[in-house]
Design a protein around this motif. Sequence first.
Motif, PDB file in Angstrom:
ATOM      1  N   ALA A   4     -21.377 101.595  13.803  1.00  0.00           N
ATOM      2  CA  ALA A   4     -21.201 102.645  14.804  1.00  0.00           C
ATOM      3  C   ALA A   4     -22.247 102.515  15.895  1.00  0.00           C
ATOM      4  N   ARG A   5     -21.828 102.883  17.094  1.00  0.00           N
ATOM      5  CA  ARG A   5     -22.735 102.974  18.232  1.00  0.00           C
ATOM      6  C   ARG A   5     -23.229 104.410  18.326  1.00  0.00           C
ATOM      7  N   THR A   6     -24.541 104.583  18.457  1.00  0.00           N
ATOM      8  CA  THR A   6     -25.095 105.926  18.569  1.00  0.00           C
ATOM      9  C   THR A   6     -25.342 106.256  20.042  1.00  0.00           C
ATOM     10  N   PRO A   7     -25.274 107.532  20.405  1.00  0.00           N
ATOM     11  CA  PRO A   7     -24.998 108.674  19.528  1.00  0.00           C
ATOM     12  C   PRO A   7     -23.550 109.129  19.522  1.00  0.00           C
ATOM     13  N   GLN A   8     -22.677 108.528  20.321  1.00  0.00           N
ATOM     14  CA  GLN A   8     -21.331 109.068  20.506  1.00  0.00           C
ATOM     15  C   GLN A   8     -20.218 108.118  20.089  1.00  0.00           C
ATOM     16  N   GLY A   9     -20.538 107.034  19.388  1.00  0.00           N
ATOM     17  CA  GLY A   9     -19.499 106.124  18.953  1.00  0.00           C
ATOM     18  C   GLY A   9     -19.223 105.030  19.965  1.00  0.00           C
ATOM     19  N   PRO A  10     -18.222 104.219  19.684  1.00  0.00           N
ATOM     20  CA  PRO A  10     -17.194 104.306  18.639  1.00  0.00           C
ATOM     21  C   PRO A  10     -17.705 103.846  17.270  1.00  0.00           C
ATOM     22  N   THR A  11     -16.821 103.987  16.277  1.00  0.00           N
ATOM     23  CA  THR A  11     -17.129 103.586  14.905  1.00  0.00           C
ATOM     24  C   THR A  11     -16.040 102.660  14.392  1.00  0.00           C
ATOM     25  N   LEU A  12     -16.452 101.515  13.875  1.00  0.00           N
ATOM     26  CA  LEU A  12     -15.530 100.560  13.261  1.00  0.00           C
ATOM     27  C   LEU A  12     -15.730 100.598  11.752  1.00  0.00           C
ATOM     28  N   THR A  13     -14.659 100.773  11.017  1.00  0.00           N
ATOM     29  CA  THR A  13     -14.714 100.806   9.558  1.00  0.00           C
ATOM     30  C   THR A  13     -14.074  99.551   9.003  1.00  0.00           C
TER      31      THR A  13
END
Length: 328
Positions: A107-116
Amino acid sequence: MARWRDRRRNKVNVKTQVVKNKKQPSVDQVTGGKIPKSFVFARGKLSAPLKQLELDLRKLMLPYTALKLKEKKRNNLKDFLNVAGPMGVTHFLMISNPKSVPHLRVARTPQGPTLTFQINEYALAADIAKSQPRYRCTPELFKNSPLIVLSGFGGGSQHLKLTTIMFQNIFPAIDINTVKLSSCQRIVLLNYNAEEKLIDFRHYSIKLQPVGVSKRIRRIVQNHQVPDLRNLQDVSEFLTKAGYGSESEGDEEAATVSLATDLDRVNKASNKSAVRLQEIGPRLTLRLVKVEEGLCSGNVIFDEFENGTYKKADNEASEDEPADATED
């Protein structure tokens, strides 16, 4: 006093030891932005092998990571965010094991995105070391960030583009015109298999050896040691003794390079050097299963289990409950 003690016991502490060397820059000289820094931590209970994988990933992310990050069961995502901001942390790598299926979220902080990613297979650095007769992994390898090489991600799909951008930005950028060759000692390779939809994640050390120079001569120059000539009639016997000629592995034309500058006493710019990669681990086989717009929340823009299609979630996922965090 009893009430104050209870408050201290319930308080969540996140102890970190991020890069504290003042000589290391905080601004990326190539992009002009902040140098990427990371936290690698667990979400939920992990088995012993997965805990070791967490430590291996922290070591891989050196030097711009929290190698000795201390976690507690009560920590939630807000706790790590509260500490990440002041310390300039830009990325989270989170390992979890829901329903006994290991996952890695980037995930990139602080607002995303998030890869699962679903971890289909993995091998620890210790397993890689046991499988090699001459395993080499010195502390000097981790003084600089690894290079990143992505292969097979040019399919044009949006989720693959996001994966490319995420991993490209997780390590500091380099300028090929100004980078020092001595700082390029590790490489992270991600290869995407479009048919199986799997990503092979590999971590290698880089070693250069001069072409056409025998192992014995190379050791003399590198180690500055006088060879043992007691049982030889002439120094030429030491240089021409059978079995100690130029090593064939890596001497092929496809594996050789011409250096722009001198690297050390052996690898000179005027000569060709053979490039050798040695896997140092960890090794992962990943499958991208979800992409979220926010930090582990927000609209789901890709879901592998929804026939691999893009979608917008009707309702955003609820965020973690806030909690206090302090840094020791």
